[in-house]
Design a protein around this motif. Structure first.
Motif, short mmCIF file in Angstrom:
data_model
loop_
_atom_site.label_atom_id
_atom_site.label_comp_id
_atom_site.label_asym_id
_atom_site.label_seq_id
_atom_site.Cartn_x
_atom_site.Cartn_y
_atom_site.Cartn_z
N GLY A 59 72.97 10.16 -88.06
CA GLY A 59 72.27 9.61 -86.89
C GLY A 59 72.76 10.21 -85.58
N THR A 60 74.02 10.56 -85.52
CA THR A 60 74.56 11.19 -84.31
C THR A 60 73.87 12.52 -84.07
OG1 THR A 60 76.69 10.16 -84.83
CG2 THR A 60 76.70 11.91 -83.17
N ASP A 61 73.74 13.31 -85.13
CA ASP A 61 73.05 14.60 -85.00
C ASP A 61 71.57 14.40 -84.69
OD1 ASP A 61 75.40 15.87 -85.50
OD2 ASP A 61 74.75 16.90 -87.32
N THR A 84 76.74 -0.24 -76.86
CA THR A 84 76.23 0.44 -78.04
C THR A 84 77.40 1.15 -78.71
OG1 THR A 84 74.69 2.17 -78.83
CG2 THR A 84 75.67 2.52 -76.68
N PHE A 85 77.12 1.78 -79.84
CA PHE A 85 78.13 2.61 -80.52
C PHE A 85 78.29 3.92 -79.73
CE2 PHE A 85 79.11 5.63 -84.10
CZ PHE A 85 80.40 5.17 -84.30
N ILE A 86 79.49 4.46 -79.77
CA ILE A 86 79.84 5.65 -78.99
C ILE A 86 78.86 6.82 -79.14
CG2 ILE A 86 81.41 6.48 -80.82
CD1 ILE A 86 82.20 6.90 -77.13
N ALA A 87 78.28 6.96 -80.34
CA ALA A 87 77.43 8.12 -80.63
C ALA A 87 76.29 8.27 -79.62
CB ALA A 87 76.84 8.01 -82.04
N THR A 88 75.74 7.15 -79.15
CA THR A 88 74.59 7.18 -78.24
C THR A 88 74.87 8.03 -77.00
OG1 THR A 88 74.11 4.91 -78.93
CG2 THR A 88 72.95 5.72 -76.99
N GLU A 155 64.54 7.42 -78.38
CA GLU A 155 64.89 6.08 -78.87
C GLU A 155 66.00 6.17 -79.91
OE1 GLU A 155 60.32 5.29 -79.50
OE2 GLU A 155 61.42 3.41 -79.76
N ASP A 156 67.06 5.41 -79.70
CA ASP A 156 68.12 5.30 -80.71
C ASP A 156 67.75 4.12 -81.61
OD1 ASP A 156 70.39 4.76 -82.20
OD2 ASP A 156 71.78 5.27 -80.58
N CYS A 157 67.22 4.48 -82.79
CA CYS A 157 66.75 3.46 -83.75
C CYS A 157 67.71 3.33 -84.92
CB CYS A 157 65.38 3.84 -84.30
SG CYS A 157 64.16 4.29 -83.06
N ALA A 158 68.98 3.71 -84.71
CA ALA A 158 69.95 3.72 -85.81
C ALA A 158 70.07 2.34 -86.47
CB ALA A 158 71.31 4.17 -85.30
N GLN A 159 69.80 1.27 -85.69
CA GLN A 159 69.98 -0.08 -86.23
C GLN A 159 68.65 -0.82 -86.39
OE1 GLN A 159 72.91 -2.20 -83.89
NE2 GLN A 159 74.38 -0.51 -83.96
N SER A 160 67.54 -0.09 -86.37
CA SER A 160 66.28 -0.84 -86.22
C SER A 160 65.10 -0.25 -86.99
CB SER A 160 65.94 -0.92 -84.74
OG SER A 160 65.88 0.39 -84.18
N PHE A 179 67.06 8.07 -86.22
CA PHE A 179 67.52 7.10 -87.22
C PHE A 179 68.81 7.55 -87.88
CE2 PHE A 179 62.98 6.64 -86.80
CZ PHE A 179 62.81 5.26 -86.76
N SER A 180 69.60 6.57 -88.30
CA SER A 180 70.80 6.84 -89.10
C SER A 180 70.59 6.20 -90.47
CB SER A 180 72.02 6.19 -88.44
OG SER A 180 73.09 6.09 -89.36
N PHE A 181 71.02 6.91 -91.51
CA PHE A 181 70.98 6.32 -92.86
C PHE A 181 72.39 6.01 -93.36
CE2 PHE A 181 67.06 9.23 -93.28
CZ PHE A 181 66.21 8.25 -92.81
C1 LIG Z 1 73.35 2.61 -82.17
C2 LIG Z 1 73.85 3.75 -83.02
N1 LIG Z 1 73.57 5.01 -82.64
C3 LIG Z 1 73.96 6.06 -83.37
C4 LIG Z 1 74.67 5.91 -84.54
C5 LIG Z 1 75.15 7.14 -85.26
O1 LIG Z 1 74.73 7.22 -86.58
P1 LIG Z 1 75.62 8.00 -87.67
O2 LIG Z 1 76.80 7.16 -87.98
O3 LIG Z 1 74.70 8.16 -88.83
O4 LIG Z 1 76.00 9.31 -87.09
C6 LIG Z 1 74.96 4.60 -84.99
C7 LIG Z 1 75.66 4.32 -86.26
O5 LIG Z 1 76.67 4.65 -86.66
C8 LIG Z 1 74.56 3.51 -84.20
O6 LIG Z 1 74.84 2.25 -84.58
#
Ligand SMILES: Cc1ncc(COP(=O)(O)O)c(C=O)c1O
Length: 364
Positions: A59-61, A84-88, A155-160, A179-181
């Protein structure tokens, strides 16, 4: 212990089909960007009613490649949420742009559209709204600010996955949906995986090159890209679960209803559901002034709970100094001190939720 997520229960339910899907990949011995990735891309695109979906490594990528594909880079500013999570926001810095944090709405925990308007500068090129915990952001005012100022919306839909804003699926409202899986996500694989959806054919083409070393023809490289491919085993697993995603989300919503009907403490705020939105409860997150004590009592009763997120991004060491911009963000600070997420997964039982609620009610 009642865990935050029990992945084993779902695996046991789907074991036959998942084992068969994985065995199929092992038998075909095509492991990277094969038929399961293409099929999953077509299925996710169809689910969303969009023409394009591109599988990536995580999801980060998905966010990183979407920013690159939409032309965001050095000298640009990108507005996002600190809650949010750091990746955003990490990805914004990684492409050389400046993350600009604006405060969130105290009820939805999502980015406050009015605050976006106040944070605009000439450098602002994009907004990254996060549909946090499965609740859609208030997208209409956000899209209006973006349209007025010619900003991209990622849109960051990683959780949705599967959440809807006024009937429209999240991920279909902006320029790209990411999206993140990751295994604990609403739609998940058994390792790392991610996807970007878009309606734009050029964005799709660029994403496909970026994920594969900037190449569309083998050993011919047009862009500086990445090794960010979704693998066949993960795609095969996600395909099994995608068929059930709406049922999984309904189970989460039923579990949320049961929490609502059984937690009786007036000093605890239950999750808010925005009118017209279909929340998919990646997390069931309550607010308590005595959060730390409540968490200890749950632990003593063998119930897991978690704080997402204890330190908002504008207070993270990596973003101090000139590496980001933010004013005072009191709502995010307050949420970080009071949020507590309770166990939530489609297979959680009524008995477990009643037990958790009893512990919470009894600890007042
Ligand atoms: C809001 C949010 N954005 C991005 C990510 C990044 O996804 P990933 O862990 O698959 O890189 C996550 C989850 O870890 C997340 O919760």
């Amino acid at each position: 212990m009642i865990p935050m997520v029990d992945l084993r229960r779902q695996y046991l339910q789907l074991k036959e089909e998942i084992d068969e899907a994985v065995a199929g990949v092992l038998d075909a011995t095509q492991f990277i960007l094969g038929p399961n990735v293409s099929a999953l891309e077509a299925e996710v695109a169809r689910y969303h009613g969009l023409p394009h979906a591109v599988g990536v490594a995580n999801g980060t990528d998905a966010l990183l490649l979407a920013l690159r594909a939409l032309g965001i880079g050095a000298g640009d500013a990108v507005i996002t949420t600190p809650f949010t999570f750091i990746a955003t926001a990490e990805v914004v810095s990684l492409v050389g742009a400046l993350p600009v944090f604006v405060d969130v709405d105290p009820k939805t925990f999502n980015i406050n559209p009015a605050a976006i308007e106040r944070a605009l500068t000439k450098k602002t090129k994009a907004i990254i709204p996060v549909h946090l915990f499965g609740q859609p952001c208030d997208m209409d005012p956000l899209l209006a600010v973006a349209a007025r100022n010619d900003l991209k919306v990622i849109e960051d839909c990683a959780q949705s996955f599967g959440a809807r804003y006024k009937g429209r699926l999240v991920g279909t409202l902006g320029d790209a949906g990411c999206f993140s899986f990751f295994p604990s996500k609403n739609l998940a694989c058994y390792g790392d995986g991610g996807m970007v959806i878009t309606r734009d054919v050029e964005t799709d083409k660029t994403l496909r090159m970026l994920r594969n070393h900037g190449s569309s023809v083998r050993y011919h490289h047009h862009l500086l890209g990445y090794n960010s491919r979704l693998d066949e085993i993960q795609a095969a697993i996600v395909r099994v679960k995608l068929k059930r995603i709406d049922a999984f989300n309904e189970s989460r919503r039923r579990a949320a209803d049961l929490y609502r009907n059984t937690i009786r403490r007036k000093d605890i705020a239950l999750p808010f559901e925005m009118a017209g939105c279909h929340h998919v409860y990646h997390q069931f997150t309550i607010l308590s002034n005595g959060r730390d004590r409540l968490q200890e009592e749950l632990l003593r009763a063998d119930v897991a709970s978690a704080v997402y997120y204890p330190v908002p991004l504008h207070r993270q060491e990596v973003f101090l100094g000139s590496r980001s911009r933010s004013g005072d963000l009191p709502v995010s600070d307050d949420l970080a001190a009071r949020v507590l997420s309770l166990p939530m997964f489609p297979e959680i039982t009524e008995e477990e939720i009643r037990r958790i609620s009893d512990v919470i009610n009894g600890s007042a």
